[in-house]
Design a protein around this motif. Structure first.
Motif, PDB file in Angstrom:
ATOM      1  N   PRO A 164      14.885   9.762  -0.457  1.00 64.87           N
ATOM      2  CA  PRO A 164      14.739   8.050  -0.691  1.00 64.87           C
ATOM      3  C   PRO A 164      15.003   7.527   0.608  1.00 64.87           C
ATOM      4  CG  PRO A 164      16.841   9.212  -1.054  1.00 64.87           C
ATOM      5  CD  PRO A 164      15.693   9.997  -0.349  1.00 64.87           C
ATOM      6  N   PHE A 165      13.552   6.205   0.701  1.00 64.51           N
ATOM      7  CA  PHE A 165      13.252   6.028   2.015  1.00 64.51           C
ATOM      8  C   PHE A 165      13.180   4.402   2.303  1.00 64.51           C
ATOM      9  CE2 PHE A 165       8.635   5.034   3.731  1.00 64.51           C
ATOM     10  CZ  PHE A 165       8.809   5.299   5.144  1.00 64.51           C
ATOM     11  N   ALA A 166      13.471   3.947   3.156  1.00 69.12           N
ATOM     12  CA  ALA A 166      13.096   2.499   3.221  1.00 69.12           C
ATOM     13  C   ALA A 166      14.219   2.634   4.326  1.00 69.12           C
ATOM     14  CB  ALA A 166      13.295   1.677   2.627  1.00 69.12           C
TER      15      ALA A 166
ATOM     16  N   ASP B 172       4.470  17.389  -3.222  1.00 70.01           N
ATOM     17  CA  ASP B 172       5.354  17.854  -2.823  1.00 70.01           C
ATOM     18  C   ASP B 172       6.445  17.097  -2.491  1.00 70.01           C
ATOM     19  OD1 ASP B 172       3.940  20.739  -2.559  1.00 70.01           O
ATOM     20  OD2 ASP B 172       2.922  19.514  -1.332  1.00 70.01           O
ATOM     21  N   PHE B 173       6.162  16.117  -1.166  1.00 69.12           N
ATOM     22  CA  PHE B 173       7.072  15.118  -0.600  1.00 69.12           C
ATOM     23  C   PHE B 173       6.881  13.441  -1.382  1.00 69.12           C
ATOM     24  CE2 PHE B 173       7.353  18.821   1.948  1.00 69.12           C
ATOM     25  CZ  PHE B 173       8.349  18.691   2.030  1.00 69.12           C
ATOM     26  N   PHE B 174       8.186  12.883  -2.128  1.00 66.09           N
ATOM     27  CA  PHE B 174       7.840  11.612  -2.484  1.00 66.09           C
ATOM     28  C   PHE B 174       9.046  10.564  -1.559  1.00 66.09           C
ATOM     29  CE2 PHE B 174       9.080   8.197  -6.063  1.00 66.09           C
ATOM     30  CZ  PHE B 174       7.534   7.685  -5.553  1.00 66.09           C
ATOM     31  N   LEU B 175       8.347   9.332  -0.783  1.00 61.29           N
ATOM     32  CA  LEU B 175       8.680   8.733   0.223  1.00 61.29           C
ATOM     33  C   LEU B 175       8.824   7.836  -0.630  1.00 61.29           C
ATOM     34  CD1 LEU B 175       8.067  11.065   1.981  1.00 61.29           C
ATOM     35  CD2 LEU B 175       8.136   9.075   3.784  1.00 61.29           C
ATOM     36  N   ASN B 176      10.092   7.265  -1.236  1.00 59.01           N
ATOM     37  CA  ASN B 176      10.559   6.431  -1.956  1.00 59.01           C
ATOM     38  C   ASN B 176      11.975   4.794  -1.933  1.00 59.01           C
ATOM     39  OD1 ASN B 176      10.405   4.770  -4.243  1.00 59.01           O
ATOM     40  ND2 ASN B 176      11.312   5.779  -5.958  1.00 59.01           N
TER      41      ASN B 176
ATOM     42  N   ASN C  90       1.107  -1.266  -0.585  1.00 57.79           N
ATOM     43  CA  ASN C  90       0.117  -0.289   0.331  1.00 57.79           C
ATOM     44  C   ASN C  90       0.702   0.987   0.096  1.00 57.79           C
ATOM     45  OD1 ASN C  90      -3.327  -1.071   0.607  1.00 57.79           O
ATOM     46  ND2 ASN C  90      -1.685  -2.152   2.001  1.00 57.79           N
ATOM     47  N   MET C  91       1.058   2.248  -0.538  1.00 58.08           N
ATOM     48  CA  MET C  91       1.081   3.703  -0.981  1.00 58.08           C
ATOM     49  C   MET C  91       0.201   4.300  -0.082  1.00 58.08           C
ATOM     50  SD  MET C  91       0.384   5.161  -4.721  1.00 58.08           S
ATOM     51  CE  MET C  91       0.870   4.038  -5.330  1.00 58.08           C
ATOM     52  N   LEU C  92       0.132   5.924   1.145  1.00 59.78           N
ATOM     53  CA  LEU C  92      -0.397   6.361   1.820  1.00 59.78           C
ATOM     54  C   LEU C  92      -0.153   7.946   1.520  1.00 59.78           C
ATOM     55  CD1 LEU C  92      -2.132   5.870   4.156  1.00 59.78           C
ATOM     56  CD2 LEU C  92      -0.638   6.658   5.898  1.00 59.78           C
TER      57      LEU C  92
ATOM     58  N   ASN D  63       3.985   8.380   0.530  1.00 61.65           N
ATOM     59  CA  ASN D  63       4.645   7.404   1.042  1.00 61.65           C
ATOM     60  C   ASN D  63       4.131   6.058   0.241  1.00 61.65           C
ATOM     61  OD1 ASN D  63       5.851   5.599   2.337  1.00 61.65           O
ATOM     62  ND2 ASN D  63       5.416   5.599   3.909  1.00 61.65           N
ATOM     63  N   TYR D  64       5.444   6.308  -0.988  1.00 61.94           N
ATOM     64  CA  TYR D  64       5.130   5.343  -1.917  1.00 61.94           C
ATOM     65  C   TYR D  64       5.612   3.621  -1.842  1.00 61.94           C
ATOM     66  CZ  TYR D  64       5.733   3.454  -7.574  1.00 61.94           C
ATOM     67  OH  TYR D  64       4.910   2.565  -8.185  1.00 61.94           O
ATOM     68  N   ASN D  65       7.205   3.840  -0.397  1.00 61.43           N
ATOM     69  CA  ASN D  65       6.865   2.444  -0.035  1.00 61.43           C
ATOM     70  C   ASN D  65       7.898   1.705  -0.833  1.00 61.43           C
ATOM     71  OD1 ASN D  65       6.629   0.710   2.229  1.00 61.43           O
ATOM     72  ND2 ASN D  65       5.616   2.118   3.485  1.00 61.43           N
ATOM     73  N   ASP D  66       7.366   0.203  -1.222  1.00 69.28           N
ATOM     74  CA  ASP D  66       8.048  -1.155  -1.615  1.00 69.28           C
ATOM     75  C   ASP D  66       6.768  -1.124  -3.043  1.00 69.28           C
ATOM     76  OD1 ASP D  66       9.716  -1.694   0.197  1.00 69.28           O
ATOM     77  OD2 ASP D  66       8.940  -3.219   1.182  1.00 69.28           O
TER      78      ASP D  66
END
Length: 215
Positions: free
Chosen positions: A199-201, A154-158, A119-121, A132-135
């Motif tokens: 860059p997220f994770a 605005d902000f992309f958590l990838n 899921n993305m949020l 929050n693009y997550n996995d």
């Protein structure tokens, strides 16, 4: 994530220990992690893989903050609400697919499911949009459709991590694998066109014999 009014929301915490039958471990330790989140207001778990739903971390969080509000994904094929209730958490809010949820401080969140499990949020805080693009791994056409629906980001958590086994023989070179995942990372950014990218994770390492060579 901490907002201007002091509201804190946690995503998929894994702060200590191993997962996937002790096949994955964290690359770095962060002894201050629990101190940072013990007063958090909300927790959201994207999906139930062990590196996102990390039971040991969640149990420790419960001991520190049993009143934290859990935003619980509920779909036809799974119900996170029941899982957290069985763990002892009492402050639970269900969130359905693509249904906007407005939290008490005006924070607006929408969950978009992908591939049956992930899921993305989307978070809208005072007209600042954070995705929050997550996995998530979705087709280019679908990404572009979602971009039209969401609008400005605005902000992309990838997620920049490689989080799966390379089931190819012979195994591609490290450079080829790196370039492949770099392209996936950049393609999603190009399609969503955010103002900023985070860059997220976490950083993990493989410790099982089957995947150790992929570190």
């Amino acid at each position: 994530m901490c907002f201007q009014d002091g509201t804190k929301i946690i995503f998929d915490p894994w702060f200590e220990g191993k997962c996937f039958s002790d096949g994955w471990a964290l690359q770095f330790s962060n002894p201050k992690a629990f101190e940072e989140i013990k007063d958090a207001n909300y927790l959201w778990i994207s999906h139930l893989h062990g590196d996102h739903f990390h039971a040991k971390t969640l149990k420790k969080l419960f001991n520190l903050n049993e009143n934290i509000c859990i935003i619980c994904n509920i779909s036809e094929n799974f119900d996170v609400y029941k899982i957290f209730k069985n763990m002892g958490f009492k402050n639970l809010i269900p969130i359905r697919e693509r249904k906007k949820l407005v939290l008490p401080n005006g924070l607006k969140i929408t969950r978009y499911p992908t591939t049956g499990i992930d899921n993305m949020l989307l978070i809208d805080y005072k007209n600042i949009k954070i995705l929050n693009y997550n996995d998530c791994n979705i087709m280019k056409r679908t990404r572009k459709t979602l971009k039209k629906e969401i609008g400005r980001i605005d902000f992309f958590l990838n997620n920049f991590n490689h989080a799966g086994k390379i089931l190819e023989f012979p195994t591609p070179s490290n450079e080829k694998i790196k370039n492949r995942f770099k392209k996936i990372f950049l393609d999603s950014i190009n399609d969503f066109r955010p103002k900023y990218v985070i860059p997220f994770a976490y950083f993990h390492r493989y410790i099982s014999p089957e995947t150790f060579s992929q570190n």
